[in-house]
Design an enzyme around this catalytic site. Structure first.
Site, short mmCIF file in Angstrom:
data_model
loop_
_atom_site.label_atom_id
_atom_site.label_comp_id
_atom_site.label_asym_id
_atom_site.label_seq_id
_atom_site.Cartn_x
_atom_site.Cartn_y
_atom_site.Cartn_z
N SER A 32 40.57 -0.53 3.92
CA SER A 32 39.81 -1.78 3.97
C SER A 32 40.64 -2.94 4.49
O SER A 32 40.17 -4.06 4.59
CB SER A 32 39.30 -2.13 2.56
OG SER A 32 40.37 -2.17 1.64
N ASN A 119 42.37 -2.36 -9.65
CA ASN A 119 40.98 -2.60 -10.04
C ASN A 119 40.78 -4.00 -10.61
O ASN A 119 39.81 -4.69 -10.25
CB ASN A 119 40.54 -1.54 -11.06
CG ASN A 119 40.55 -0.15 -10.46
OD1 ASN A 119 40.71 0.00 -9.25
ND2 ASN A 119 40.39 0.87 -11.29
N THR A 164 -1.84 -27.92 5.09
CA THR A 164 -1.94 -26.73 4.24
C THR A 164 -2.62 -25.69 5.13
O THR A 164 -3.47 -26.04 5.96
CB THR A 164 -2.79 -26.95 2.97
OG1 THR A 164 -4.11 -27.30 3.35
CG2 THR A 164 -2.20 -28.05 2.09
N HIS A 165 -2.21 -24.45 5.00
CA HIS A 165 -2.71 -23.38 5.89
C HIS A 165 -2.46 -23.71 7.36
O HIS A 165 -3.18 -23.26 8.24
CB HIS A 165 -4.20 -23.12 5.68
CG HIS A 165 -4.59 -22.99 4.25
ND1 HIS A 165 -4.60 -21.80 3.57
CD2 HIS A 165 -4.95 -23.94 3.35
CE1 HIS A 165 -4.97 -21.99 2.32
NE2 HIS A 165 -5.18 -23.30 2.14
N LYS A 292 12.90 -25.85 30.95
CA LYS A 292 13.05 -25.50 29.53
C LYS A 292 14.22 -26.19 28.85
O LYS A 292 15.30 -26.30 29.39
CB LYS A 292 13.25 -23.97 29.39
CG LYS A 292 12.04 -23.15 29.73
CD LYS A 292 10.83 -23.39 28.83
CE LYS A 292 11.01 -22.80 27.45
NZ LYS A 292 11.00 -21.34 27.44
N TYR A 326 35.29 1.28 -12.60
CA TYR A 326 35.47 1.05 -11.18
C TYR A 326 35.15 2.30 -10.37
O TYR A 326 35.51 3.41 -10.73
CB TYR A 326 36.92 0.62 -10.88
CG TYR A 326 37.14 0.46 -9.38
CD1 TYR A 326 36.82 -0.73 -8.74
CD2 TYR A 326 37.61 1.52 -8.60
CE1 TYR A 326 36.98 -0.86 -7.37
CE2 TYR A 326 37.77 1.40 -7.23
CZ TYR A 326 37.46 0.20 -6.62
OH TYR A 326 37.60 0.07 -5.26
N GLN A 331 34.44 -1.28 -2.91
CA GLN A 331 35.14 -1.79 -1.73
C GLN A 331 34.15 -2.29 -0.68
O GLN A 331 34.48 -3.13 0.15
CB GLN A 331 36.01 -0.67 -1.15
CG GLN A 331 36.84 -1.09 0.04
CD GLN A 331 37.95 -0.09 0.32
OE1 GLN A 331 38.91 0.00 -0.42
NE2 GLN A 331 37.79 0.68 1.38
N LYS A 334 32.87 -6.32 0.16
CA LYS A 334 33.55 -7.41 0.85
C LYS A 334 32.89 -7.85 2.15
O LYS A 334 32.65 -9.04 2.34
CB LYS A 334 35.01 -7.03 1.09
CG LYS A 334 35.77 -7.10 -0.20
CD LYS A 334 37.10 -6.44 -0.17
CE LYS A 334 37.48 -6.08 -1.59
NZ LYS A 334 36.58 -5.07 -2.21
#
Ligand code: ARG
Length: 477
Positions: A32, A119, A164-165, A292, A326, A331, A334
């Site tokens: 890792s 750990n 609304t809607h 654009k 653990y 791992q 992350k």
């Protein structure tokens, strides 16, 4: 340099029992370090606090502590200078730093891991690192709210259609609309402050899973590292990643709020609405259509909410079904966590700047979105946005609300047929629907009359929006 570097020589932390080296594929699969090296500062900080406590408890000698501190200072300098050699075969950030420490200071480096396991070390590092990120995100959430409040303060009298809607419903001020998002981000900030308390607990001292036989002073380590409390069950402390899930869940809500706002910005910027303009710095062009100007930043912010939602699903699924304590599964916490932090930080920063402008050191703002008040007002005049006001007017004259609603429906139908607004119907025509209607109805049917009438706490009247703005300004400083 010491010649007693076991870790480095064998390239594995557990070699004695093993009769053959790990396969290259497994090395790559289980390593890792190429993502968790990001935790290096937290890892060093945690190790120094642990070593300081080991020395205070006379578990290691003052000389060992001094050696560890010296070695760690050099490692920090090497990492910052980019000269530190990260090794895949040393698996993760923890083993890389420990191996280098032992290489630099010898036995003291090998004593650092006394009463500790990777750990509880990794759980501590992630919490420390995340706490620092949380504090930065809290500031960015404040900036976001300040940007919105700044534009709101200039637009308490700017009328736009409230929907609304996605159908024109009632007039609201642009300030009121933006302040809705301030409420959302304020709640996000509350959630963040709350979850920070649970992130900020110290796992170190849990060791591998069962605690340790050394007389550790966990409270001392917690104080050194600024943790609010120490974890109370070692099995729980090394294994649960609920704090990461909670943070990602918070992040999901932030990104969903950003995404809704981004969607509105895209709509408001379109030719059909034309409610706002964004500065060129935040738009892109098209390689084929010369006319654009695209709100790419808002679109991307909306799109990036997807990955954070995905990370939340990933982390929840990662946790589900893991037996105590653990497991290596963890791992995998992350990369989603890192990407969530990066995405939330970048997105909040860029959206706040795009909306409120870039803030100079002296607090002055340049840029930010341009409000096209006439276009908003024109749109508000289109959809019979003051129909409810006419009904309310009749109620105040004694008609039950349901009957008033019906009367106004007839009036709207008439106006629709004539292609005019309610305010453009002659008084006599209106009186044909209900004799209680008098000349004073004219004010009621204007957009501003409608806005001013909603002077209830939380309503859209300019006085209410101003009170909210003052409250937010006092709160945000
Ligand atoms: N790299 C590991 C992780 O991120 C560190 C903990 C490894 N512990 C172990 N017993 N293999 O979770």
């Amino acid at each position: 340099m010491s010649s007693t570097n076991q870790l480095d020589k064998k390239s594995q932390a557990w070699s004695a029992l093993f009769s053959e080296p790990m396969s290259e594929l497994v090395k790559r699969y289980t390593a890792s370090v190429f993502f968790d090296k990001r935790l290096w500062a937290a890892d060093i900080e945690g190790s120094l606090a642990h070593a300081d406590m080991l020395a205070a408890q006379a578990i290691i000698s003052p000389q060992d502590l001094a050696d560890i501190q010296r070695g760690m200072a050099q490692i920090k300098a090497e990492i910052e200078a980019g000269t530190f050699e990260w090794k895949l075969e040393l698996e993760d950030v923890h083993l890389n730093i420990e191996a280098r420490l032992t290489q630099l200071v010898g036995d003291a480096g090998k004593r650092l891991h006394t009463g500790r396991s990777r750990n509880d070390q990794v759980a501590t590092d992630v919490r420390l690192w995340l706490r620092g990120e949380i504090d930065q995100i809290a500031l960015l959430l404040d900036d976001m709210q300040r940007a919105l409040v700044t534009i709101a303060a200039q637009n308490t009298e700017t009328v736009m259609p409230g929907f609304t809607h996605m159908q024109v419903a009632q007039p609201v001020s642009f300030a009121h609309h933006l302040l809705a998002y301030v409420e959302m981000f304020a709640r996000d900030a509350e959630r963040l402050a709350d979850l920070r308390r649970r992130v900020n607990r110290l796992p170190l001292g849990s060791a591998a899973l069962a605690g340790t036989s050394y007389p550790l002073d966990r409270e001392r380590v917690a104080r050194t590292l600024g943790f609010d409390a120490v974890s109370q069950n070692s099995l729980d402390a090394v294994s649960d990643r609920d704090f990461a899930i909670e943070f990602t869940s918070f992040s999901t809500l932030v990104m969903i709020h950003v995404s809704r706002l981004a969607e509105e910005i895209v709509i408001w910027m379109s030719q059909n609405f034309g409610f706002i303009n964004l500065s060129d710095r935040y738009c892109t062009g098209s390689s084929i259509m010369p006319q654009k100007r695209n709100p790419d930043v808002a679109e991307l912010a909306r799109g990036k909410s997807g990955r954070v939602v995905g990370h939340l699903m990933g982390l929840i699924t990662l946790m589900k079904g893991q037996p105590l304590a653990y497991n290596k599964d963890n791992q995998e916490d992350k990369e989603p966590l890192f990407d969530t932090v990066d995405t939330v930080k970048d997105t909040l920063r860029i959206m706040a700047e795009m909306i409120g402008g870039e803030v100079a050191a002296d607090g002055t703002r340049t840029g930010g979105l341009t409000v096209k008040a006439e276009a908003m007002e024109r749109a508000a005049l289109k959809g019979y946005a003051t129909a409810t006001d006419l009904a309310d007017y009749l109620v105040k004259k004694g008609l039950p609300f349901r009957d008033a609603h019906e009367v106004v429906a007839h009036a709207v139908k008439e106006a629709l047929g004539l292609g005019v607004d309610l305010s453009e119907l002659p008084l006599a025509t209106l009186q044909g629907f209900d004799a209680r209607i008098e000349a004073d109805v004219a004010e009621v049917l204007t957009l501003r009359g409608s806005l001013n009438a909603r002077n209830v706490l939380g309503g859209t009247a300019p006085a209410q929006a101003q009170a909210q703005i003052a409250r937010h300004q006092a709160r945000l400083g």
